[in-house]
Design an enzyme around this catalytic site. Structure first.
Site, mmCIF file in Angstrom:
data_model
loop_
_atom_site.group_PDB
_atom_site.id
_atom_site.type_symbol
_atom_site.label_atom_id
_atom_site.label_comp_id
_atom_site.label_asym_id
_atom_site.label_seq_id
_atom_site.Cartn_x
_atom_site.Cartn_y
_atom_site.Cartn_z
ATOM 1 N N LYS A 12 -6.196 5.476 -18.491
ATOM 2 C CA LYS A 12 -5.720 5.862 -17.158
ATOM 3 C C LYS A 12 -5.104 4.653 -16.457
ATOM 4 O O LYS A 12 -5.355 3.509 -16.850
ATOM 5 C CB LYS A 12 -6.885 6.400 -16.340
ATOM 6 N N TYR B 33 4.839 -18.708 5.779
ATOM 7 C CA TYR B 33 4.741 -17.837 6.958
ATOM 8 C C TYR B 33 3.526 -18.184 7.807
ATOM 9 O O TYR B 33 2.454 -18.481 7.273
ATOM 10 C CB TYR B 33 4.580 -16.383 6.516
ATOM 11 N N MET C 29 5.791 -11.898 0.009
ATOM 12 C CA MET C 29 5.971 -10.673 -0.765
ATOM 13 C C MET C 29 6.302 -10.964 -2.239
ATOM 14 O O MET C 29 5.731 -10.375 -3.141
ATOM 15 C CB MET C 29 7.071 -9.809 -0.143
#
Ligand SMILES: *Cc1c(COP(=O)(O)O)cnc(C)c1O
Length: 819
Positions: A489, A714, A763
Site C-alpha cells: 500500500k 526564510y 519548499m
C-alpha cells in the site's frame, strides 16, 4: 577453444559414486543451484542444495525446464522422473565443492585468491582491469565467494585462461579449508581485517588465523602488517611475502596520500626509492583498495611506471543493474557489469521479471573473451533470448551482426555504437522494457544516456536485493507452510509500485495488499498476476475491482451488503476477505455483528470468504503483549465461529511485521509483512538480519560563506554566531523533508560527515551548516541511508519511520538497483 565438458559418468567418478543407473548419456557444461536460472538445460547439472527451502523441492520445477541431471541426497526424490540421471551423495554441497576442486586441479596456472573483511570484490575487479592486457583471466562473478559461490566460480576455468582471480568469504570457523582446497591459489592477497562480522568467531585473532588458511602453500603472499595482529612473522603464509603499510616499514611504505580534485596522489617508498601513483578515487576505502592493487602489481614484477599508468585508468566497479524511467514510457535496465553469458542470463532474468510493458528489448554488444567460439556463443545467446521471451534484439558489433541469421526475434544490427547513435531517432523506442548490456569497449553508457530520462537533484535509490533479502529473512522465521501477504500500500511504503510488486511476484509471495482499488489497478496494468487484496474498497470502485480481479476486504455490514448487491446474480462465488476487529477499533466486524453476518454469508452464493483476518494494535511492544494475546484469542474465537458457520476453510491471518518474530504463535496460515520488507522492524531487538532498502540523496547547489551578522533562509531563523559556510541542497518540504527538521533538528551526511540543517526548510530547498567540512558544489548529500537511518530521522521529529518513508513525494525520482 571449447569449454570443458564432463560426461555424467566422469562426474560420478569424481564424486566416488560406485554405481548409478545411467538413464541417458549426458554431457555437463553448467552447474546449477537455482532452478530458475537455466541457460542450456540439457547440459546442466542441478544440485539440490538445502537452503531456506530444501533444494530437493525444486527438482520437479527444474525437470519441467528440461533439466535431466541431478545431484541429490534424498533417494526418494528420484522416483517420478524415470528418464533423468540422479547422482546420490551424502552431502550435496560437499559434492559441488568436490567437483569444483577436481576441475581446478586440471589447470596449471597462476591463481590469485583474495580474502579479507572488506574490499574483496573491488580488489578482484580492479586486478582484472589492471591485468587484462597481459592475461586471459577467469574471475569470480560479482561477489561469488561463499561455500557455493567459490566452486561455481572455479568451474568457469577453461583452457584459454592463464590467470584466475577468485575471492573467498567465510562466516565461521572451519570454512576456509574447503575454499582453499577448491581455489588452490598460487598467490594470496589479504585485503584487511575489520571488526565487523566477528559473530562466527570467538576473537579477531581466531578469525584472522582462519582466513590465512586460504594461503597455505602459496608462492607469494601480499598483506599489510597493520592487519596481522597476533601473527608471528614465522606464521605468515607463502614462500615469499610482499607487505604494504601506511604506518610502518614495509616493502611498499606509503609516505602520504594527497587528495586532488576527487583523485588521490600517493607517494611511497619502494626498494629505497620514492615512487608515486595517481588513484582516480578520493574516498578512504577506494584508496586502500587501490594501494592493495598497487602492491599486487609490484609484487608480481611490474615496474612502478607501468603500475602508475594502469592504476590511473581504474574505473569504478558497478555490479548493480539499475532500473530507471526512460523516454517515451520505457523502462531502462542498465547493466554495466561485465558482459559475459552468465551475467547476461541474470540480467535477462531480471528483464523477465518486468511485466509493466508489452515489449521486452535487449541492446547487446559483442561478447568478448568468453572462451567460446563465436558460432557456439551466439547460438547459445539466441536460445537464451528465445527462452527468456525477449521480443526485440538490437545487436551492436561486427561479431553479433554476422550471426544475425541465428536470431528468430525482431532484430536490428549495427556495426558500432556510433552507428546506433546516428540511427537512434529512427528506432522509435516506446512503451518497452529495454535491457542495455555491452562490453566496456562499446561504451554503452552513451546509449543509456540517450534512453534515460534525466534524473537530477534528489533521488531515492531502492536496493531490490535488500528487499528480497528482507523477505527471505522473514520467510526464515515462519513455521513451515505459512503464507506471505506483502503489503504494498501507499506506493509500497514510498518505495515504488510495479517495481516492487514484480520482485515480490518473482520471489513467490502468496498475496499482495493495497489500500485502494486504484493501486491494485495500477499493479494489474503493470502485469501483476498475484491475488491482490484491497483494504478500502469504496462502492464506486466495485466495477473496477471486478474488472481487474481484485479482492475486497469487507469490514462492516454496509459494505458487505453493498458488494453483494452489486454482484450480478449469475456471478459465481467472488473471493472476499472478512476483517474482524479484535481491539484496534479501526475497521472490522465485532462479536455482536456475527448474529447478522453469519446468516447473510450463508444465504448468498455470490461471495466466497477466502480469508478472515484481524490486525494487531501493538505487536512490537512488550508492554502490550497481554493485549496482543487477548487480540489473538478473540480472533481465534470469532474466526472459529465463522468457519463453523460457513462450513469451509479460509486463510487465517493476524500478524504484521513485528508479530512475526515477537509472537510466532500468531503466524497462523499467513502473515502480512509491511515495514519489515523495507528494512525496519521496531519489534526486532537485533536488526542485523535486515538490510536498508531506501537511500535518499541529493546534491549541493551552492556554497556560501556567511558572516556572524548574516541570517540564513526564510524568517531569518538561521544564524552562525562565528560565521561559517553553508550549503544549499535540493530538497524541501514539498519533497517530503518535513519543515519540522528546520533549525538544527535535522542532520544530513556530507562526504560522510554530519551537517545540521540551518534555518527553516523551504519548499524545494534547505541549507546545511558545512563549516569546516570541505564541501563543494555538486557534492552528494545523504538524507537517509544505512548509517543515518529512517529511525534516526523519525526520532528527530518525533514520528515513526513509516511516516518518514511514505512522506517522500512522488516528484523524487526512484532508481532501482538489482545485483
Ligand atoms: C499496513 C498493514 C500491515 C503491515 O504492517 P507493518 O507493521 O508495516 O508490517 C498489516 N496489516 C494491515 C491490515 C495493514 O494495514
Amino acid at each position: 577453444m571449447r569449454e570443458i565438458s564432463y560426461n555424467i559418468q566422469q562426474i560420478a567418478e569424481i564424486l566416488n559414486i560406485e554405481s548409478f543407473e545411467l538413464k541417458h548419456p549426458a554431457l555437463i557444461n553448467s552447474l546449477l543451484i537455482d532452478s530458475r536460472i537455466v541457460i542450456s538445460p540439457e547440459t546442466s547439472l542441478f544440485f539440490a542444495i538445502p537452503a531456506l527451502r530444501d533444494g530437493h523441492e525444486f527438482i520437479a520445477e527444474a525437470y519441467a525446464r528440461g533439466i535431466r541431471n541431478f545431484v541429490i541426497s534424498k533417494p526418494e526424490y528420484q522416483q517420478n522422473f524415470p528418464d533423468a540421471n540422479f547422482l546420490l551423495v551424502p552431502d550435496v554441497q560437499a559434492a559441488l565443492q568436490e567437483i569444483g576442486a577436481a576441475h581446478r586441479k586440471k589447470f596449471e596456472m597462476e591463481v590469485i585468491a583474495i580474502t579479507g573483511s572488506n574490499g574483496k570484490t573491488i580488489v578482484k575487479e580492479w586486478l582484472y582491469q589492471l591485468l587484462s592486457a597481459d592475461f586471459n583471466i577467469v574471475r569470480s562473478p560479482k561477489s561469488f565467494n561463499s561455500q557455493l559461490g567459490v566452486p561455481l566460480s572455479v568451474w568457469q576455468i577453461n583452457q584459454e585462461n592463464n590467470l584466475g582471480i577468485f575471492e573467498a568469504g567465510i562466516s565461521k570457523q572451519g570454512e576456509m579449508q574447503n575454499l582453499a582446497g577448491i581455489i588452490q591459489p598460487t598467490i594470496g592477497i589479504l585485503t584487511n581485517i575489520g571488526e565487523a562480522h566477528a559473530e562466527g568467531f570467538t576473537s579477531s585473532a581466531e578469525k584472522l588465523k582462519e582466513k590465512l588458511k586460504l594461503f597455505k602453500g602459496v608462492k607469494l603472499f601480499i598483506y599489510s602488517p597493520e592487519y596481522m595482529h597476533g601473527i608471528a612473522p614465522a606464521e605468515l603464509p607463502g614462500e615469499k611475502q610482499f607487505s604494504w603499510s601506511t604506518q610502518t616499514n614495509a616493502d611498499l611504505s606509503i609516505l602520504f596520500v594527497e587528495p586532488i580534485n576527487g583523485k588521490s596522489y600517493v607517494k611511497a617508498l619502494y626498494k629505497n626509492e620514492e615512487i608515486e601513483c595517481l588513484l582516480p578515487f578520493g574516498d578512504k576505502a577506494s584508496v586502500e583498495n587501490g594501494i592493495i592493487c598497487w602492491a599486487a602489481l609490484l609484487a608480481m614484477g611490474y615496474t612502478p611506471e607501468q603500475a602508475d599508468l594502469r592504476l590511473e585508468r581504474l574505473t569504478a566497479v558497478n555490479m548493480r543493474l539499475e532500473l530507471k524511467n526512460g523516454i517515451n514510457q520505457c523502462s531502462i535496465i542498465d547493466d554495466s557489469y561485465s558482459a559475459d553469458i552468465s551475467s547476461l542470463s541474470i540480467a535477462l532474468d531480471f528483464l523477465n521479471q518486468q511485466n509493466q510493458h508489452p515489449v521486452k528489448t535487449l541492446i547487446l554488444s559483442d561478447l568478448l573473451q568468453t572462451g567460446k567460439a563465436d558460432i557456439e556463443l551466439y547460438t547459445e545467446i539466441a536460445a537464451l533470448l528465445k527462452q527468456k521471451q525477449v521480443n526485440r534484439l538490437i545487436g551492436i558489433g561486427s561479431h553479433i551482426s554476422s550471426f544475425a541469421a541465428l536470431f528468430e526475434l525482431q532484430n536490428t544490427f549495427f556495426e558500432s555504437t556510433e552507428e546506433f547513435i546516428q540511427q537512434f531517432p529512427a528506432l522509435s523506442f516506446s512503451n518497452e522494457t529495454i535491457l542495455v548490456k555491452g562490453a566496456r569497449r562499446f561504451e554503452f553508457e552513451r546509449i543509456s544516456k540517450l534512453l534515460t530520462q534525466k534524473v537530477h537533484g534528489t533521488v531515492m535509490e531502492i536496493d531490490l536485493n535488500a528487499l528480497a533479502s528482507n523477505l527471505k529473512f522473514y520467510k526464515s522465521k515462519l513455521a513451515p507452510g505459512v503464507k506471505v501477504m506483502a503489503m504494498v500500500k501507499a506506493f509500497s511504503y514510498g518505495s515504488g509500485s510495479f517495481e516492487i510488486a514484480n520482485l515480490l511476484q518473482y520471489h513467490q509471495v502468496d498475496y499482495l495488499a493495497v489500500a485502494y482499488a486504484d493501486e491494485g489497478i495500477a499493479l494489474r496494468k503493470a502485469g501483476i498476476t498475484l491475488p491482490v487484496m484491497v483494504m478500502s474498497p469504496e462502492p464506486f470502485a466495485f466495477e473496477a475491482i471486478l474488472k481487474y480481479k481484485l479482492e475486497p476486504e469487507l469490514y462492516n455490514m454496509e459494505i458487505l451488503k453493498a458488494f453483494i448487491a452489486f454482484l450480478p446474480e449469475t456471478q459465481q462465488a467472488y473471493p472476499v476477505h472478512i476483517k474482524i476487529d479484535t481491539g484496534m477499533h479501526r475497521l472490522g466486524f465485532e462479536e455482536p455483528d456475527l448474529a447478522e453476518l453469519l446468516p447473510l454469508l450463508n444465504q448468498t452464493k455470490k461471495i466466497k470468504v477466502v480469508s478472515a483476518f484481524s490486525h494487531l494494535a501493538a505487536s512490537e511492544d512488550e508492554k502490550h503483549d497481554e493485549f496482543t494475546g487477548y487480540q489473538l484469542q478473540t480472533y481465534l474465537h470469532l474466526s472459529t465461529a465463522l468457519r463453523k458457520s460457513l462450513g469451509y476453510d479460509f486463510i487465517r491471518h493476524i500478524s504484521n511485521t513485528s508479530a512475526i518474530t515477537r509472537h510466532p504463535e500468531a503466524q497462523l496460515d499467513m502473515v502480512r509483512i509491511g515495514i519489515g520488507l523495507y528494512g525496519y522492524d521496531s519489534g526486532l531487538k537485533d536488526q542485523t538480519g535486515l538490510r536498508t532498502v531506501a537511500v535518499l540523496k541529493t546534491t549541493i547547489t551552492q556554497i556560501k560563506n556567511v558572516g556572524p551578522k548574516d541570517t540564513i533562509g526564510y524568517g531569518r531563523w538561521g544564524v552562525l554566531p562565528d560565521g561559517g559556510t553553508t550549503a544549499t541542497v535540493k530538497i524541501g518540504y514539498a519533497d517530503g523533508y518535513r519543515r519540522s527538521f528546520s533549525n538544527g533538528v535535522g542532520k544530513m551526511l556530507v562526504n560522510g560527515k554530519s551537517a545540521p540543517v540551518i534555518g527553516t526548510i523551504a519548499m524545494d530547498m534547505c541549507m546545511l551548516d558545512v563549516t569546516g567540512l570541505d564541501a563543494k558544489t555538486g557534492d552528494e548529500v545523504i538524507i537517509f541511508n544505512n548509517e543515518l537511518t529512517i529511525a534516526d530521522l523519525a526520532e528527530q521529529i518525533g514520528t515513526i519511520p513509516y511516516e518518514i518513508l511514505t512522506n517522500i513525494s512522488q516528484r523524487v525520482k526512484r532508481i532501482y538497483f538489482y545485483e
